[in-house]
Design a protein around this motif. Structure first.
Motif, PDB file in Angstrom:
ATOM      1  N   ALA A  66       2.780 -12.706 -20.314  1.00 53.17           N
ATOM      2  CA  ALA A  66       1.636 -11.806 -20.479  1.00 53.17           C
ATOM      3  C   ALA A  66       1.877 -10.926 -21.693  1.00 53.17           C
ATOM      4  N   GLY A  67       0.857 -10.783 -22.532  1.00 55.14           N
ATOM      5  CA  GLY A  67       0.969  -9.979 -23.745  1.00 55.14           C
ATOM      6  C   GLY A  67       0.059  -8.774 -23.713  1.00 55.14           C
ATOM      7  N   PRO A  68      -0.162  -8.129 -24.866  1.00 58.83           N
ATOM      8  CA  PRO A  68      -1.011  -6.932 -24.912  1.00 58.83           C
ATOM      9  C   PRO A  68      -2.404  -7.192 -24.348  1.00 58.83           C
ATOM     10  N   GLY A  69      -2.870  -6.254 -23.556  1.00 60.17           N
ATOM     11  CA  GLY A  69      -4.165  -6.406 -22.917  1.00 60.17           C
ATOM     12  C   GLY A  69      -4.122  -7.160 -21.614  1.00 60.17           C
ATOM     13  N   ALA A  70      -2.941  -7.633 -21.216  1.00 56.80           N
ATOM     14  CA  ALA A  70      -2.828  -8.402 -19.974  1.00 56.80           C
ATOM     15  C   ALA A  70      -2.799  -7.472 -18.770  1.00 56.80           C
ATOM     16  N   LEU A  71      -3.478  -7.884 -17.743  1.00 57.23           N
ATOM     17  CA  LEU A  71      -3.526  -7.143 -16.484  1.00 57.23           C
ATOM     18  C   LEU A  71      -2.698  -7.884 -15.444  1.00 57.23           C
ATOM     19  N   LEU A  72      -1.893  -7.147 -14.733  1.00 54.57           N
ATOM     20  CA  LEU A  72      -1.140  -7.703 -13.610  1.00 54.57           C
ATOM     21  C   LEU A  72      -1.404  -6.830 -12.400  1.00 54.57           C
ATOM     22  N   TRP A  73      -1.885  -7.436 -11.335  1.00 54.91           N
ATOM     23  CA  TRP A  73      -2.072  -6.704 -10.085  1.00 54.91           C
ATOM     24  C   TRP A  73      -1.376  -7.490  -8.988  1.00 54.91           C
ATOM     25  N   LEU A  74      -0.375  -6.887  -8.371  1.00 60.97           N
ATOM     26  CA  LEU A  74       0.383  -7.533  -7.307  1.00 60.97           C
ATOM     27  C   LEU A  74       0.120  -6.807  -5.996  1.00 60.97           C
ATOM     28  N   PRO A  75      -0.321  -7.505  -4.968  1.00 60.12           N
ATOM     29  CA  PRO A  75      -0.543  -6.862  -3.672  1.00 60.12           C
ATOM     30  C   PRO A  75       0.781  -6.578  -2.969  1.00 60.12           C
ATOM     31  N   ARG A 111      -2.504 -12.688  -2.864  1.00 57.77           N
ATOM     32  CA  ARG A 111      -2.401 -13.352  -4.155  1.00 57.77           C
ATOM     33  C   ARG A 111      -2.461 -12.334  -5.284  1.00 57.77           C
ATOM     34  N   ALA A 112      -1.797 -12.674  -6.367  1.00 59.16           N
ATOM     35  CA  ALA A 112      -1.782 -11.795  -7.537  1.00 59.16           C
ATOM     36  C   ALA A 112      -2.982 -12.072  -8.432  1.00 59.16           C
ATOM     37  N   VAL A 113      -3.332 -11.070  -9.227  1.00 54.10           N
ATOM     38  CA  VAL A 113      -4.294 -11.243 -10.320  1.00 54.10           C
ATOM     39  C   VAL A 113      -3.510 -11.060 -11.613  1.00 54.10           C
ATOM     40  N   ILE A 114      -3.444 -12.115 -12.413  1.00 57.03           N
ATOM     41  CA  ILE A 114      -2.736 -12.072 -13.693  1.00 57.03           C
ATOM     42  C   ILE A 114      -3.704 -12.628 -14.724  1.00 57.03           C
ATOM     43  N   ALA A 115      -4.165 -11.783 -15.637  1.00 57.55           N
ATOM     44  CA  ALA A 115      -5.214 -12.229 -16.547  1.00 57.55           C
ATOM     45  C   ALA A 115      -5.138 -11.478 -17.872  1.00 57.55           C
ATOM     46  N   PRO A 116      -5.461 -12.151 -18.986  1.00 59.59           N
ATOM     47  CA  PRO A 116      -5.518 -11.483 -20.294  1.00 59.59           C
ATOM     48  C   PRO A 116      -6.887 -10.850 -20.516  1.00 59.59           C
ATOM     49  N   GLY A 117      -7.011 -10.127 -21.623  1.00 58.33           N
ATOM     50  CA  GLY A 117      -8.308  -9.633 -22.040  1.00 58.33           C
ATOM     51  C   GLY A 117      -8.810  -8.398 -21.329  1.00 58.33           C
ATOM     52  N   PHE A 118      -7.890  -7.525 -20.870  1.00 62.18           N
ATOM     53  CA  PHE A 118      -8.304  -6.317 -20.174  1.00 62.18           C
ATOM     54  C   PHE A 118      -7.938  -5.050 -20.944  1.00 62.18           C
ATOM     55  N   GLY A 119      -7.842  -5.176 -22.262  1.00 63.23           N
ATOM     56  CA  GLY A 119      -7.534  -4.010 -23.074  1.00 63.23           C
ATOM     57  C   GLY A 119      -8.555  -2.898 -22.937  1.00 63.23           C
ATOM     58  N   HIS A 120      -9.804  -3.253 -22.529  1.00 63.17           N
ATOM     59  CA  HIS A 120     -10.839  -2.228 -22.376  1.00 63.17           C
ATOM     60  C   HIS A 120     -10.534  -1.256 -21.252  1.00 63.17           C
ATOM     61  N   LEU A 121      -9.566  -1.592 -20.369  1.00 62.13           N
ATOM     62  CA  LEU A 121      -9.196  -0.686 -19.283  1.00 62.13           C
ATOM     63  C   LEU A 121      -8.225   0.403 -19.737  1.00 62.13           C
ATOM     64  N   ARG A 122      -7.812   0.343 -20.993  1.00 67.74           N
ATOM     65  CA  ARG A 122      -6.813   1.305 -21.467  1.00 67.74           C
ATOM     66  C   ARG A 122      -7.322   2.741 -21.351  1.00 67.74           C
ATOM     67  N   GLU A 123      -8.584   2.966 -21.701  1.00 67.81           N
ATOM     68  CA  GLU A 123      -9.125   4.319 -21.615  1.00 67.81           C
ATOM     69  C   GLU A 123      -9.163   4.791 -20.165  1.00 67.81           C
ATOM     70  N   TRP A 124      -9.514   3.886 -19.268  1.00 68.41           N
ATOM     71  CA  TRP A 124      -9.520   4.250 -17.849  1.00 68.41           C
ATOM     72  C   TRP A 124      -8.117   4.651 -17.404  1.00 68.41           C
ATOM     73  N   CYS A 125      -7.119   3.899 -17.891  1.00 67.15           N
ATOM     74  CA  CYS A 125      -5.737   4.215 -17.519  1.00 67.15           C
ATOM     75  C   CYS A 125      -5.332   5.590 -18.034  1.00 67.15           C
ATOM     76  N   GLU A 126      -5.798   5.945 -19.225  1.00 68.03           N
ATOM     77  CA  GLU A 126      -5.492   7.271 -19.767  1.00 68.03           C
ATOM     78  C   GLU A 126      -6.039   8.360 -18.844  1.00 68.03           C
ATOM     79  N   TRP A 127      -7.264   8.185 -18.389  1.00 65.87           N
ATOM     80  CA  TRP A 127      -7.866   9.176 -17.501  1.00 65.87           C
ATOM     81  C   TRP A 127      -7.170   9.190 -16.139  1.00 65.87           C
ATOM     82  N   TRP A 128      -6.842   8.021 -15.669  1.00 67.84           N
ATOM     83  CA  TRP A 128      -6.142   7.894 -14.395  1.00 67.84           C
ATOM     84  C   TRP A 128      -4.820   8.641 -14.462  1.00 67.84           C
ATOM     85  N   LEU A 129      -4.074   8.403 -15.532  1.00 63.90           N
ATOM     86  CA  LEU A 129      -2.765   9.022 -15.683  1.00 63.90           C
ATOM     87  C   LEU A 129      -2.884  10.538 -15.812  1.00 63.90           C
TER      88      LEU A 129
END
Length: 271
Positions: A66-75, A111-129
């Motif tokens: 997984a590279g930049p913009g990749a999303l990993l969600w593990l239950p 099951r996990a969600v592992i997917a590229p192309g989620f760089g648009h969530l970066r701003e949300w992560c900033e607010w979350w943090l």
């Protein structure tokens, strides 16, 4: 797409799907080449968003990079290996751990969600943090809605993935993995696994591959090798002792298979 800082939008999203989110840990980190987790399983949901560099993953038999913009969600409870690729010096990512409830029921997808192309969530992560750190009172007010919206998007992906792939059900997988985990020192045949789940061998093999992405024999070998790596890293057992504990007739075959699977010898894996 509406601005993710729109308070009205967040207020509506807070009740989307009846989701309730309980944050546990949040941060943004840059990690070095020694970073990694082997055989790890968390009691909460884990979410990563990579902003620089990348990592190798091995989750339930599915492996890749997984590279930049990749999303990993593990239950919760899903064992995983995460490491930096060979030659990589660092990686930067947002990381969050949280619990998700739908009504009074805690959601624990298998099951996990592992997917590229989620760089648009970066701003949300900033607010979350910022909200989790308490740096912004208004941001903190928006946190539950933000997490609900993000979790709703991820849950929908996971559910769609579950519907599309088919395969063994969650309870069947739990039974199967518990059965194998107690018998890795013995020779286990795919027919034994099918019998344990009361399925025909042919039907079991098809459903197993849909669930784990590989044939039962391949998965059994990888599970044995993962257990061997865990023993090497957490005990003082010698390579020969580990091989014997896992049912190998000698260390030579164990060492060859280990190097093919993980790219290093058993001796180097324990350092």
């Amino acid at each position: 797409m509406r601005d993710p800082r729109d308070l009205g939008w967040f207020a509506a999203a807070a009740v989307y799907g009846g989701l309730r989110i309980e944050p546990v840990l949040a941060g943004q980190s840059t990690v070095g080449h020694t970073w990694g987790f082997h055989g790890r399983a968390l009691p909460e949901h884990l979410f990563y968003l990579v902003t620089a560099g990348g990592y190798r993953y091995d989750v339930a038999g599915l492996a890749g990079t997984a590279g930049p913009g990749a999303l990993l969600w593990l239950p919760p409870g899903l064992r995983h290996d995460l490491t930096l690729p060979t030659g990589a010096s660092s990686m930067t990512l947002y990381h969050f751990r949280f619990r998700v409830f739908e009504g009074d029921r805690e959601l624990r997808l298998d099951r996990a969600v592992i997917a590229p192309g989620f760089g648009h969530l970066r701003e949300w992560c900033e607010w979350w943090l910022a909200a989790c750190r308490g740096e912004d009172a208004i941001c903190a007010m928006r946190l539950p809605a933000l997490l609900a919206l993000l979790a709703a998007e991820l849950l929908e992906q996971a559910r769609r993935h579950e519907r599309d792939r088919g395969g063994l059900g969650p309870e069947q997988r739990r039974r199967l993995e518990a059965y194998v985990g107690k018998r890795l020192q013995h020779q286990i045949r795919p027919a034994d696994l099918a019998l344990h789940l009361d399925l025909s061998p042919a039907y079991f093999a098809r459903q197993f591959k849909r669930s784990y992405g590989c044939a039962p024999r391949t998965w059994l070998k990888l599970e044995r090798l993962r257990r061997g790596r865990l023993l090497l890293q957490t005990t003082g057992m010698s390579v020969s002792d580990v091989a014997a504990a896992l049912g190998y007739a000698g260390p030579q075959l164990f060492c060859r298979q280990f190097r093919v699977a993980f790219g290093v010898t058993p001796g180097r894996a324990r350092r």
